[in-house]
Design a protein around this motif. Structure first.
Motif, PDB file in Angstrom:
ATOM      1  N   ASN A 208       0.822  -1.208   0.000  1.00  0.00           N
ATOM      2  CA  ASN A 208       0.000   0.000   0.000  1.00  0.00           C
ATOM      3  C   ASN A 208       0.853   1.254   0.000  1.00  0.00           C
ATOM      4  N   CYS A 209       2.177   1.105  -0.087  1.00  0.00           N
ATOM      5  CA  CYS A 209       3.100   2.242  -0.122  1.00  0.00           C
ATOM      6  C   CYS A 209       4.176   1.976  -1.182  1.00  0.00           C
ATOM      7  N   SER A 210       5.257   2.712  -1.117  1.00  0.00           N
ATOM      8  CA  SER A 210       6.382   2.506  -2.022  1.00  0.00           C
ATOM      9  C   SER A 210       7.568   1.981  -1.217  1.00  0.00           C
ATOM     10  N   PRO A 211       7.825   0.672  -1.263  1.00  0.00           N
ATOM     11  CA  PRO A 211       8.931   0.097  -0.493  1.00  0.00           C
ATOM     12  C   PRO A 211      10.279   0.544  -1.023  1.00  0.00           C
ATOM     13  N   VAL A 212      11.318   0.322  -0.240  1.00  0.00           N
ATOM     14  CA  VAL A 212      12.675   0.690  -0.641  1.00  0.00           C
ATOM     15  C   VAL A 212      13.615  -0.465  -0.310  1.00  0.00           C
ATOM     16  N   LEU A 213      14.753  -0.472  -0.996  1.00  0.00           N
ATOM     17  CA  LEU A 213      15.825  -1.418  -0.715  1.00  0.00           C
ATOM     18  C   LEU A 213      17.041  -0.609  -0.283  1.00  0.00           C
ATOM     19  N   VAL A 214      17.479  -0.790   0.954  1.00  0.00           N
ATOM     20  CA  VAL A 214      18.583   0.003   1.507  1.00  0.00           C
ATOM     21  C   VAL A 214      19.912  -0.658   1.144  1.00  0.00           C
ATOM     22  N   LEU A 215      20.809   0.149   0.599  1.00  0.00           N
ATOM     23  CA  LEU A 215      22.090  -0.353   0.108  1.00  0.00           C
ATOM     24  C   LEU A 215      23.227   0.007   1.055  1.00  0.00           C
ATOM     25  N   ALA A 216      24.300  -0.757   0.949  1.00  0.00           N
ATOM     26  CA  ALA A 216      25.488  -0.512   1.771  1.00  0.00           C
ATOM     27  C   ALA A 216      26.524   0.222   0.921  1.00  0.00           C
ATOM     28  N   VAL A 217      26.412   1.563   0.906  1.00  0.00           N
ATOM     29  CA  VAL A 217      27.325   2.380   0.095  1.00  0.00           C
ATOM     30  C   VAL A 217      27.854   3.548   0.940  1.00  0.00           C
ATOM     31  N   ARG A 218      28.328   3.230   2.111  1.00  0.00           N
ATOM     32  CA  ARG A 218      28.914   4.175   3.062  1.00  0.00           C
ATOM     33  C   ARG A 218      27.836   4.969   3.794  1.00  0.00           C
ATOM     34  N   TYR A 219      26.956   5.634   3.056  1.00  0.00           N
ATOM     35  CA  TYR A 219      25.873   6.387   3.674  1.00  0.00           C
ATOM     36  C   TYR A 219      24.560   5.620   3.540  1.00  0.00           C
ATOM     37  N   TYR A 220      23.567   6.069   4.278  1.00  0.00           N
ATOM     38  CA  TYR A 220      22.231   5.476   4.135  1.00  0.00           C
ATOM     39  C   TYR A 220      21.679   5.849   2.764  1.00  0.00           C
ATOM     40  N   ARG A 221      21.440   4.860   1.952  1.00  0.00           N
ATOM     41  CA  ARG A 221      20.954   5.114   0.587  1.00  0.00           C
ATOM     42  C   ARG A 221      19.853   4.129   0.247  1.00  0.00           C
ATOM     43  N   GLU A 222      18.813   4.608  -0.410  1.00  0.00           N
ATOM     44  CA  GLU A 222      17.678   3.777  -0.766  1.00  0.00           C
ATOM     45  C   GLU A 222      17.565   3.609  -2.273  1.00  0.00           C
ATOM     46  N   ALA A 223      17.359   2.387  -2.710  1.00  0.00           N
ATOM     47  CA  ALA A 223      16.923   2.132  -4.077  1.00  0.00           C
ATOM     48  C   ALA A 223      15.404   2.254  -4.074  1.00  0.00           C
ATOM     49  N   GLU A 224      14.868   3.111  -4.934  1.00  0.00           N
ATOM     50  CA  GLU A 224      13.451   3.461  -4.888  1.00  0.00           C
ATOM     51  C   GLU A 224      12.601   2.497  -5.711  1.00  0.00           C
ATOM     52  N   TYR A 225      11.391   2.265  -5.222  1.00  0.00           N
ATOM     53  CA  TYR A 225      10.449   1.357  -5.884  1.00  0.00           C
ATOM     54  C   TYR A 225      10.054   1.893  -7.263  1.00  0.00           C
ATOM     55  N   VAL A 226      10.007   0.988  -8.250  1.00  0.00           N
ATOM     56  CA  VAL A 226       9.608   1.355  -9.611  1.00  0.00           C
ATOM     57  C   VAL A 226       8.311   0.651 -10.009  1.00  0.00           C
ATOM     58  N   SER A 227       8.257  -0.668  -9.810  1.00  0.00           N
ATOM     59  CA  SER A 227       7.077  -1.419 -10.265  1.00  0.00           C
ATOM     60  C   SER A 227       7.059  -2.806  -9.630  1.00  0.00           C
ATOM     61  N   GLY A 228       5.950  -3.525  -9.854  1.00  0.00           N
ATOM     62  CA  GLY A 228       5.867  -4.914  -9.428  1.00  0.00           C
ATOM     63  C   GLY A 228       4.742  -5.234  -8.470  1.00  0.00           C
ATOM     64  N   ASN A 229       3.942  -4.235  -8.053  1.00  0.00           N
ATOM     65  CA  ASN A 229       2.888  -4.501  -7.076  1.00  0.00           C
ATOM     66  C   ASN A 229       1.949  -5.601  -7.568  1.00  0.00           C
ATOM     67  N   GLU A 230       1.591  -6.517  -6.669  1.00  0.00           N
ATOM     68  CA  GLU A 230       0.716  -7.660  -6.905  1.00  0.00           C
ATOM     69  C   GLU A 230       1.366  -8.741  -7.762  1.00  0.00           C
ATOM     70  N   THR A 231       2.697  -8.697  -7.898  1.00  0.00           N
ATOM     71  CA  THR A 231       3.431  -9.758  -8.584  1.00  0.00           C
ATOM     72  C   THR A 231       4.498 -10.299  -7.644  1.00  0.00           C
ATOM     73  N   ASP A 232       5.253 -11.295  -8.111  1.00  0.00           N
ATOM     74  CA  ASP A 232       6.320 -11.858  -7.277  1.00  0.00           C
ATOM     75  C   ASP A 232       7.670 -11.200  -7.537  1.00  0.00           C
ATOM     76  N   THR A 233       7.702 -10.141  -8.354  1.00  0.00           N
ATOM     77  CA  THR A 233       8.965  -9.478  -8.682  1.00  0.00           C
ATOM     78  C   THR A 233       8.817  -7.965  -8.579  1.00  0.00           C
ATOM     79  N   PHE A 234       9.567  -7.353  -7.666  1.00  0.00           N
ATOM     80  CA  PHE A 234       9.570  -5.900  -7.508  1.00  0.00           C
ATOM     81  C   PHE A 234      10.860  -5.340  -8.115  1.00  0.00           C
TER      82      PHE A 234
END
Length: 429
Positions: A208-234
Protein backbone atom coordinates in the motif's frame (compact mmCIF):
# COMPACT_ATOMS: atom_id res chain seq x y z
CA UNK A 1 -80.64 -25.54 -1.93
CA UNK A 2 -84.24 -24.67 -1.01
CA UNK A 3 -86.16 -22.34 1.14
CA UNK A 4 -86.68 -25.19 3.57
CA UNK A 5 -83.72 -27.67 3.13
CA UNK A 6 -84.61 -31.25 4.06
CA UNK A 7 -82.12 -33.45 2.11
CA UNK A 8 -78.74 -34.08 3.84
CA UNK A 9 -75.62 -33.19 1.76
CA UNK A 10 -73.08 -35.91 0.73
CA UNK A 11 -69.89 -34.89 2.58
CA UNK A 12 -67.58 -37.57 1.07
CA UNK A 13 -64.68 -36.17 -1.17
CA UNK A 14 -63.86 -38.12 -4.32
CA UNK A 15 -60.43 -37.61 -6.03
CA UNK A 16 -59.79 -38.65 -9.60
CA UNK A 17 -56.10 -39.36 -10.35
CA UNK A 18 -56.60 -39.37 -14.11
CA UNK A 19 -53.85 -41.90 -14.60
CA UNK A 20 -51.33 -40.14 -12.29
CA UNK A 21 -49.76 -41.90 -9.34
CA UNK A 22 -48.69 -40.31 -6.06
CA UNK A 23 -45.45 -41.67 -4.58
CA UNK A 24 -44.59 -41.06 -0.97
CA UNK A 25 -40.76 -41.00 -0.47
CA UNK A 26 -39.57 -40.27 3.04
CA UNK A 27 -35.91 -41.19 2.43
CA UNK A 28 -33.39 -38.47 3.38
CA UNK A 29 -31.60 -36.41 0.71
CA UNK A 30 -28.01 -37.49 0.05
CA UNK A 31 -25.06 -35.70 -1.53
CA UNK A 32 -24.78 -36.05 -5.29
CA UNK A 33 -21.67 -38.07 -6.17
CA UNK A 34 -22.07 -36.94 -9.77
CA UNK A 35 -21.79 -33.27 -8.78
CA UNK A 36 -19.22 -33.86 -6.03
CA UNK A 37 -17.52 -30.83 -4.49
CA UNK A 38 -16.96 -28.02 -7.01
CA UNK A 39 -15.35 -24.58 -7.14
CA UNK A 40 -15.28 -21.76 -9.67
CA UNK A 41 -11.81 -20.71 -8.45
CA UNK A 42 -8.98 -20.95 -10.95
CA UNK A 43 -6.26 -23.49 -10.31
CA UNK A 44 -3.27 -21.99 -8.50
CA UNK A 45 -1.40 -21.40 -5.26
CA UNK A 46 -3.27 -19.17 -2.82
CA UNK A 47 -2.29 -17.24 0.30
CA UNK A 48 -3.93 -16.04 3.54
CA UNK A 49 -6.99 -13.88 2.98
CA UNK A 50 -7.94 -15.49 -0.34
CA UNK A 51 -11.68 -16.22 -0.70
CA UNK A 52 -12.41 -19.65 -2.19
CA UNK A 53 -16.01 -20.69 -2.90
CA UNK A 54 -17.04 -24.36 -2.82
CA UNK A 55 -20.40 -26.00 -3.54
CA UNK A 56 -22.20 -29.34 -3.13
CA UNK A 57 -25.54 -30.67 -4.39
CA UNK A 58 -28.16 -32.99 -2.92
CA UNK A 59 -30.17 -35.49 -4.95
CA UNK A 60 -33.48 -34.04 -3.68
CA UNK A 61 -34.66 -30.52 -2.86
CA UNK A 62 -33.60 -29.43 0.60
CA UNK A 63 -34.59 -26.74 3.06
CA UNK A 64 -31.65 -24.99 4.72
CA UNK A 65 -31.78 -23.00 7.95
CA UNK A 66 -29.11 -21.29 10.08
CA UNK A 67 -25.45 -20.47 9.50
CA UNK A 68 -23.84 -23.14 11.72
CA UNK A 69 -23.20 -25.32 8.66
CA UNK A 70 -19.73 -25.89 7.26
CA UNK A 71 -17.40 -28.11 5.26
CA UNK A 72 -14.26 -29.39 6.96
CA UNK A 73 -11.21 -29.11 4.68
CA UNK A 74 -7.86 -30.85 4.77
CA UNK A 75 -5.49 -27.85 4.70
CA UNK A 76 -2.28 -29.75 5.16
CA UNK A 77 0.07 -29.98 8.15
CA UNK A 78 0.18 -26.95 10.41
CA UNK A 79 3.32 -28.49 11.87
CA UNK A 80 4.91 -31.77 10.73
CA UNK A 81 2.63 -34.79 11.27
CA UNK A 82 -0.19 -32.63 12.69
CA UNK A 83 -3.10 -32.07 10.24
CA UNK A 84 -4.70 -28.66 10.00
CA UNK A 85 -8.42 -28.45 9.32
CA UNK A 86 -9.97 -25.47 7.60
CA UNK A 87 -13.66 -24.57 7.72
CA UNK A 88 -15.67 -23.39 4.73
CA UNK A 89 -18.86 -21.90 6.20
CA UNK A 90 -22.17 -21.81 4.38
CA UNK A 91 -22.61 -18.75 2.20
CA UNK A 92 -25.99 -19.37 0.59
CA UNK A 93 -28.46 -21.96 -0.68
CA UNK A 94 -29.16 -21.51 -4.39
CA UNK A 95 -32.62 -21.10 -5.89
CA UNK A 96 -32.52 -24.58 -7.47
CA UNK A 97 -33.06 -25.92 -3.90
CA UNK A 98 -30.37 -28.60 -4.27
CA UNK A 99 -27.11 -26.61 -4.36
CA UNK A 100 -25.39 -25.10 -1.30
CA UNK A 101 -22.39 -22.77 -1.57
CA UNK A 102 -19.64 -22.40 1.05
CA UNK A 103 -16.90 -19.80 1.53
CA UNK A 104 -13.41 -20.62 2.74
CA UNK A 105 -10.99 -17.83 3.70
CA UNK A 106 -7.41 -19.09 3.52
CA UNK A 107 -5.76 -18.94 6.94
CA UNK A 108 -2.20 -18.39 8.07
CA UNK A 109 0.11 -21.42 8.29
CA UNK A 110 -2.04 -23.78 6.26
CA UNK A 111 0.00 -25.75 3.73
CA UNK A 112 -1.19 -27.82 0.80
CA UNK A 113 1.62 -26.67 -1.50
CA UNK A 114 2.62 -30.30 -2.04
CA UNK A 115 -0.93 -31.56 -2.68
CA UNK A 116 -4.38 -30.35 -3.72
CA UNK A 117 -7.11 -28.89 -1.53
CA UNK A 118 -9.70 -31.51 -0.53
CA UNK A 119 -12.44 -32.03 2.03
CA UNK A 120 -11.63 -34.06 5.13
CA UNK A 121 -11.71 -37.83 4.71
CA UNK A 122 -13.75 -40.12 6.93
CA UNK A 123 -17.24 -39.21 5.76
CA UNK A 124 -17.94 -36.43 8.27
CA UNK A 125 -16.78 -33.37 6.31
CA UNK A 126 -20.23 -31.74 6.17
CA UNK A 127 -21.24 -30.52 9.62
CA UNK A 128 -24.58 -29.12 10.82
CA UNK A 129 -24.99 -27.94 14.40
CA UNK A 130 -28.61 -28.53 15.50
CA UNK A 131 -28.00 -26.85 18.85
CA UNK A 132 -27.40 -23.66 16.88
CA UNK A 133 -30.83 -24.09 15.23
CA UNK A 134 -29.25 -25.13 11.95
CA UNK A 135 -30.50 -27.90 9.66
CA UNK A 136 -30.50 -29.32 6.13
CA UNK A 137 -33.77 -31.24 5.60
CA UNK A 138 -35.95 -32.70 2.89
CA UNK A 139 -37.99 -29.81 1.50
CA UNK A 140 -41.67 -29.80 2.45
CA UNK A 141 -44.26 -27.51 3.97
CA UNK A 142 -42.95 -28.54 7.36
CA UNK A 143 -39.41 -29.96 6.89
CA UNK A 144 -38.81 -32.89 9.23
CA UNK A 145 -36.45 -35.32 7.50
CA UNK A 146 -32.76 -34.48 8.07
CA UNK A 147 -30.46 -34.89 5.08
CA UNK A 148 -27.84 -37.62 5.13
CA UNK A 149 -24.56 -35.69 5.57
CA UNK A 150 -22.22 -38.60 4.83
CA UNK A 151 -19.47 -37.26 2.53
CA UNK A 152 -17.54 -40.36 1.45
CA UNK A 153 -19.36 -40.34 -1.88
CA UNK A 154 -17.94 -36.91 -2.77
CA UNK A 155 -14.50 -37.25 -1.16
CA UNK A 156 -11.71 -36.81 -3.71
CA UNK A 157 -13.92 -35.09 -6.30
CA UNK A 158 -12.51 -31.60 -5.63
CA UNK A 159 -8.85 -32.57 -5.99
CA UNK A 160 -9.62 -34.82 -8.96
CA UNK A 161 -10.69 -31.84 -11.06
CA UNK A 162 -9.06 -28.76 -9.48
CA UNK A 163 -5.49 -27.99 -8.47
CA UNK A 164 -6.15 -25.59 -5.61
CA UNK A 165 -3.11 -25.28 -3.35
CA UNK A 166 -2.57 -23.21 -0.20
CA UNK A 167 0.53 -21.58 1.22
CA UNK A 168 -0.13 -19.90 4.55
CA UNK A 169 3.49 -19.05 5.28
CA UNK A 170 5.02 -15.58 4.80
CA UNK A 171 6.52 -14.96 1.36
CA UNK A 172 10.31 -14.63 1.44
CA UNK A 173 12.90 -13.05 -0.83
CA UNK A 174 14.37 -15.63 -3.19
CA UNK A 175 16.87 -13.44 -5.02
CA UNK A 176 18.18 -9.93 -5.59
CA UNK A 177 19.72 -9.24 -8.99
CA UNK A 178 20.68 -6.57 -11.52
CA UNK A 179 18.23 -5.95 -14.37
CA UNK A 180 20.15 -3.23 -16.20
CA UNK A 181 22.43 -0.24 -15.75
CA UNK A 182 22.53 3.24 -17.22
CA UNK A 183 24.83 3.60 -19.11
CA UNK A 184 24.05 0.17 -20.52
CA UNK A 185 26.26 -2.75 -19.46
CA UNK A 186 28.30 -0.49 -17.17
CA UNK A 187 30.82 -2.17 -14.88
CA UNK A 188 31.64 1.03 -12.96
CA UNK A 189 29.00 3.53 -11.90
CA UNK A 190 29.60 7.26 -11.45
CA UNK A 191 27.31 9.81 -9.77
CA UNK A 192 24.08 10.21 -11.77
CA UNK A 193 24.49 6.73 -13.23
CA UNK A 194 21.76 4.30 -12.18
CA UNK A 195 21.02 0.61 -11.85
CA UNK A 196 17.71 -1.29 -11.84
CA UNK A 197 17.51 -3.99 -9.18
CA UNK A 198 15.04 -6.86 -9.09
CA UNK A 199 13.79 -8.47 -5.87
CA UNK A 200 12.05 -11.78 -6.46
CA UNK A 201 9.65 -13.14 -3.82
CA UNK A 202 8.44 -16.67 -3.29
CA UNK A 203 4.85 -15.50 -3.95
CA UNK A 204 2.99 -12.48 -5.36
CA UNK A 205 3.18 -9.51 -2.98
CA UNK A 206 0.94 -6.46 -2.57
CA UNK A 207 1.92 -3.15 -0.98
CA UNK A 208 0.00 0.00 0.00
CA UNK A 209 3.10 2.24 -0.12
CA UNK A 210 6.38 2.51 -2.02
CA UNK A 211 8.93 0.10 -0.49
CA UNK A 212 12.68 0.69 -0.64
CA UNK A 213 15.82 -1.42 -0.72
CA UNK A 214 18.58 0.00 1.51
CA UNK A 215 22.09 -0.35 0.11
CA UNK A 216 25.49 -0.51 1.77
CA UNK A 217 27.32 2.38 0.10
CA UNK A 218 28.91 4.18 3.06
CA UNK A 219 25.87 6.39 3.67
CA UNK A 220 22.23 5.48 4.13
CA UNK A 221 20.95 5.11 0.59
CA UNK A 222 17.68 3.78 -0.77
CA UNK A 223 16.92 2.13 -4.08
CA UNK A 224 13.45 3.46 -4.89
CA UNK A 225 10.45 1.36 -5.88
CA UNK A 226 9.61 1.36 -9.61
CA UNK A 227 7.08 -1.42 -10.26
CA UNK A 228 5.87 -4.91 -9.43
CA UNK A 229 2.89 -4.50 -7.08
CA UNK A 230 0.72 -7.66 -6.91
CA UNK A 231 3.43 -9.76 -8.58
CA UNK A 232 6.32 -11.86 -7.28
CA UNK A 233 8.96 -9.48 -8.68
CA UNK A 234 9.57 -5.90 -7.51
CA UNK A 235 11.88 -3.52 -9.39
CA UNK A 236 13.91 -0.78 -7.66
CA UNK A 237 16.09 2.01 -9.05
CA UNK A 238 19.28 3.22 -7.42
CA UNK A 239 20.92 6.44 -8.66
CA UNK A 240 24.50 7.05 -7.56
CA UNK A 241 25.20 10.25 -5.61
CA UNK A 242 28.46 11.96 -4.81
CA UNK A 243 29.86 10.36 -1.70
CA UNK A 244 28.53 6.87 -2.43
CA UNK A 245 31.22 4.22 -2.35
CA UNK A 246 31.49 0.44 -2.47
CA UNK A 247 34.84 -1.19 -1.76
CA UNK A 248 34.23 -4.12 -4.10
CA UNK A 249 30.65 -4.91 -5.14
CA UNK A 250 27.36 -3.17 -4.51
CA UNK A 251 25.51 -4.81 -1.64
CA UNK A 252 22.38 -4.30 0.39
CA UNK A 253 22.68 -3.73 4.12
CA UNK A 254 21.94 -6.64 6.43
CA UNK A 255 21.09 -5.13 9.82
CA UNK A 256 18.51 -3.78 10.23
CA UNK A 257 16.49 -5.12 7.31
CA UNK A 258 17.40 -3.88 3.84
CA UNK A 259 13.87 -4.29 2.49
CA UNK A 260 11.51 -1.74 4.06
CA UNK A 261 7.82 -1.06 3.46
CA UNK A 262 8.41 2.69 3.08
CA UNK A 263 11.17 5.27 2.76
CA UNK A 264 13.05 5.87 5.98
CA UNK A 265 12.34 2.35 7.27
CA UNK A 266 10.09 3.68 10.03
CA UNK A 267 8.65 1.29 12.59
CA UNK A 268 5.86 0.94 13.46
CA UNK A 269 4.30 1.98 10.17
CA UNK A 270 0.98 1.79 8.35
CA UNK A 271 2.84 0.75 5.21
CA UNK A 272 2.68 -2.98 4.57
CA UNK A 273 4.06 -5.71 2.32
CA UNK A 274 1.62 -8.64 2.28
CA UNK A 275 1.10 -11.89 0.40
CA UNK A 276 -1.32 -11.02 -2.38
CA UNK A 277 -4.86 -12.41 -1.99
CA UNK A 278 -8.53 -11.38 -2.07
CA UNK A 279 -8.12 -9.79 1.36
CA UNK A 280 -4.36 -9.72 2.15
CA UNK A 281 -3.46 -10.50 5.78
CA UNK A 282 -0.09 -12.32 5.73
CA UNK A 283 3.00 -10.05 6.13
CA UNK A 284 6.08 -10.72 4.03
CA UNK A 285 9.24 -11.92 5.76
CA UNK A 286 11.53 -8.96 5.07
CA UNK A 287 14.74 -10.69 6.08
CA UNK A 288 17.46 -11.01 3.44
CA UNK A 289 20.34 -13.50 3.69
CA UNK A 290 23.86 -12.52 4.54
CA UNK A 291 26.31 -12.34 1.68
CA UNK A 292 27.76 -15.77 1.02
CA UNK A 293 25.54 -17.56 3.56
CA UNK A 294 22.26 -19.45 3.48
CA UNK A 295 18.99 -17.58 4.12
CA UNK A 296 17.31 -17.85 7.49
CA UNK A 297 13.99 -19.06 6.10
CA UNK A 298 12.91 -22.26 4.39
CA UNK A 299 14.48 -21.63 1.00
CA UNK A 300 18.03 -22.56 0.07
CA UNK A 301 18.36 -20.19 -2.87
CA UNK A 302 21.40 -17.96 -2.63
CA UNK A 303 21.07 -14.23 -3.33
CA UNK A 304 23.07 -12.86 -6.21
CA UNK A 305 25.42 -10.10 -5.03
CA UNK A 306 25.46 -7.24 -7.48
CA UNK A 307 28.77 -6.83 -9.29
CA UNK A 308 28.88 -3.09 -9.78
CA UNK A 309 31.74 -1.00 -8.40
CA UNK A 310 31.41 2.76 -7.88
CA UNK A 311 34.21 5.11 -8.81
CA UNK A 312 34.77 8.76 -7.79
CA UNK A 313 32.78 11.60 -9.30
CA UNK A 314 33.45 12.79 -12.84
CA UNK A 315 35.41 16.04 -12.96
CA UNK A 316 32.64 18.04 -14.64
CA UNK A 317 29.95 17.05 -12.14
CA UNK A 318 28.80 19.71 -9.63
CA UNK A 319 26.59 19.40 -6.57
CA UNK A 320 23.52 21.65 -6.65
CA UNK A 321 20.45 22.55 -4.61
CA UNK A 322 17.39 20.74 -5.95
CA UNK A 323 14.70 21.94 -3.56
CA UNK A 324 14.01 24.32 -0.69
CA UNK A 325 10.85 24.36 1.34
CA UNK A 326 9.29 25.49 4.56
CA UNK A 327 7.76 22.78 6.74
CA UNK A 328 5.20 25.25 8.13
CA UNK A 329 1.68 25.37 6.79
CA UNK A 330 0.42 28.64 5.35
CA UNK A 331 -0.67 31.16 7.95
CA UNK A 332 0.32 34.10 10.12
CA UNK A 333 3.02 33.64 12.74
CA UNK A 334 3.69 36.02 15.60
CA UNK A 335 6.89 36.82 17.49
CA UNK A 336 8.52 33.79 19.05
CA UNK A 337 7.34 31.39 16.34
CA UNK A 338 9.88 28.79 15.21
CA UNK A 339 10.03 28.39 11.42
CA UNK A 340 11.75 25.35 9.89
CA UNK A 341 13.28 25.20 6.42
CA UNK A 342 14.70 22.25 4.48
CA UNK A 343 17.32 22.54 1.75
CA UNK A 344 17.80 19.44 -0.43
CA UNK A 345 20.95 18.86 -2.49
CA UNK A 346 21.57 16.69 -5.53
CA UNK A 347 24.08 14.70 -3.49
CA UNK A 348 24.92 13.80 0.07
CA UNK A 349 26.76 16.75 1.63
CA UNK A 350 29.05 16.80 4.62
CA UNK A 351 29.50 20.02 6.58
CA UNK A 352 32.95 20.79 7.89
CA UNK A 353 32.38 23.19 10.78
CA UNK A 354 35.95 23.84 11.99
CA UNK A 355 37.42 27.08 10.66
CA UNK A 356 40.61 28.42 12.25
CA UNK A 357 39.68 26.76 15.51
CA UNK A 358 36.14 28.17 15.45
CA UNK A 359 33.04 26.21 14.49
CA UNK A 360 31.18 28.02 11.72
CA UNK A 361 27.81 26.63 10.69
CA UNK A 362 25.96 27.40 7.45
CA UNK A 363 22.98 29.76 7.54
CA UNK A 364 20.01 30.36 5.25
CA UNK A 365 19.32 33.93 4.18
CA UNK A 366 15.60 34.77 4.40
CA UNK A 367 13.42 37.52 2.97
CA UNK A 368 12.58 38.64 6.51
CA UNK A 369 13.72 42.00 7.88
CA UNK A 370 13.20 43.80 11.18
CA UNK A 371 11.22 46.95 11.82
CA UNK A 372 14.30 48.92 12.91
CA UNK A 373 16.88 46.88 11.05
CA UNK A 374 16.58 46.41 7.30
CA UNK A 375 19.22 43.67 7.27
CA UNK A 376 17.84 40.31 6.17
CA UNK A 377 17.51 37.62 8.79
CA UNK A 378 19.23 34.22 8.70
CA UNK A 379 17.88 30.81 9.63
CA UNK A 380 20.43 28.84 11.64
CA UNK A 381 21.65 25.34 10.84
CA UNK A 382 19.76 22.67 12.83
CA UNK A 383 21.02 19.38 11.44
CA UNK A 384 21.05 16.91 8.58
CA UNK A 385 24.75 16.47 7.83
CA UNK A 386 25.80 14.11 6.37
CA UNK A 387 22.79 13.77 4.11
CA UNK A 388 20.94 15.28 1.20
CA UNK A 389 18.54 17.43 3.24
CA UNK A 390 19.83 20.10 5.62
CA UNK A 391 17.44 21.67 8.16
CA UNK A 392 17.44 25.30 9.33
CA UNK A 393 15.34 27.09 11.95
CA UNK A 394 14.47 30.72 12.53
CA UNK A 395 12.70 32.19 15.56
CA UNK A 396 10.68 35.30 14.72
CA UNK A 397 11.22 38.52 16.66
CA UNK A 398 8.96 41.51 17.32
CA UNK A 399 8.89 43.78 14.29
CA UNK A 400 9.82 41.09 11.75
CA UNK A 401 8.07 41.22 8.40
CA UNK A 402 8.42 39.58 5.00
CA UNK A 403 9.66 41.56 2.01
CA UNK A 404 8.83 40.60 -1.57
CA UNK A 405 11.09 39.96 -4.54
CA UNK A 406 9.68 41.53 -7.74
CA UNK A 407 6.24 41.01 -6.34
CA UNK A 408 6.79 37.32 -5.52
CA UNK A 409 7.32 36.22 -1.96
CA UNK A 410 9.93 33.55 -1.38
CA UNK A 411 11.36 31.73 1.61
CA UNK A 412 15.06 32.04 0.89
CA UNK A 413 17.47 34.03 -1.24
CA UNK A 414 20.85 32.50 -0.61
CA UNK A 415 22.58 29.67 1.22
CA UNK A 416 25.56 31.02 3.19
CA UNK A 417 28.57 28.88 4.09
CA UNK A 418 31.61 30.59 5.53
CA UNK A 419 30.60 33.92 3.97
CA UNK A 420 30.40 32.40 0.48
CA UNK A 421 26.85 32.35 -0.87
CA UNK A 422 25.27 29.73 -3.14
CA UNK A 423 22.39 31.36 -4.93
CA UNK A 424 19.14 29.43 -4.85
CA UNK A 425 17.65 29.02 -8.34
CA UNK A 426 14.74 31.35 -9.04
CA UNK A 427 12.43 28.41 -9.70
CA UNK A 428 12.92 27.25 -6.14
CA UNK A 429 12.19 30.57 -4.46
Amino acid sequence: DANHPTTPADINIYATLNGHSIVIDTSPPILSSTYGVQTDHADGLYHPGEHIRLSVQFNKPVAVSGDAIYLVLDCGPKVPSHPFNGFAFIDKALSDNVTIEFLYVVEKYVNTSSKRLEIQSGGAALVVLPKQNAYIRRMSLSPLTDADLYTDSVYGSLSAVHTIQLDGYPPVVKSVSVVSTSPSMAVSLYPDDSVLLEVQFSAPVVTNCSPVLVLAVRYYREAEYVSGNETDTFTFKYTVLVGDYSASTLQYRHTPYALCASSGCHYPTNCLLLANSTNPIQPVDLRLPRSGSQPYWRYTDGVEIISQSILPVRSNRNTSITNIQSTQSAGEYGAGSVLRFEVTFSDIVYLRTAHVGVKIFPTLLLNIVGKHNSTNRYAEYAGGSPGRTITFVYTTSAGDYVVSNSGDEFVGAAFIINDASITIPTALR
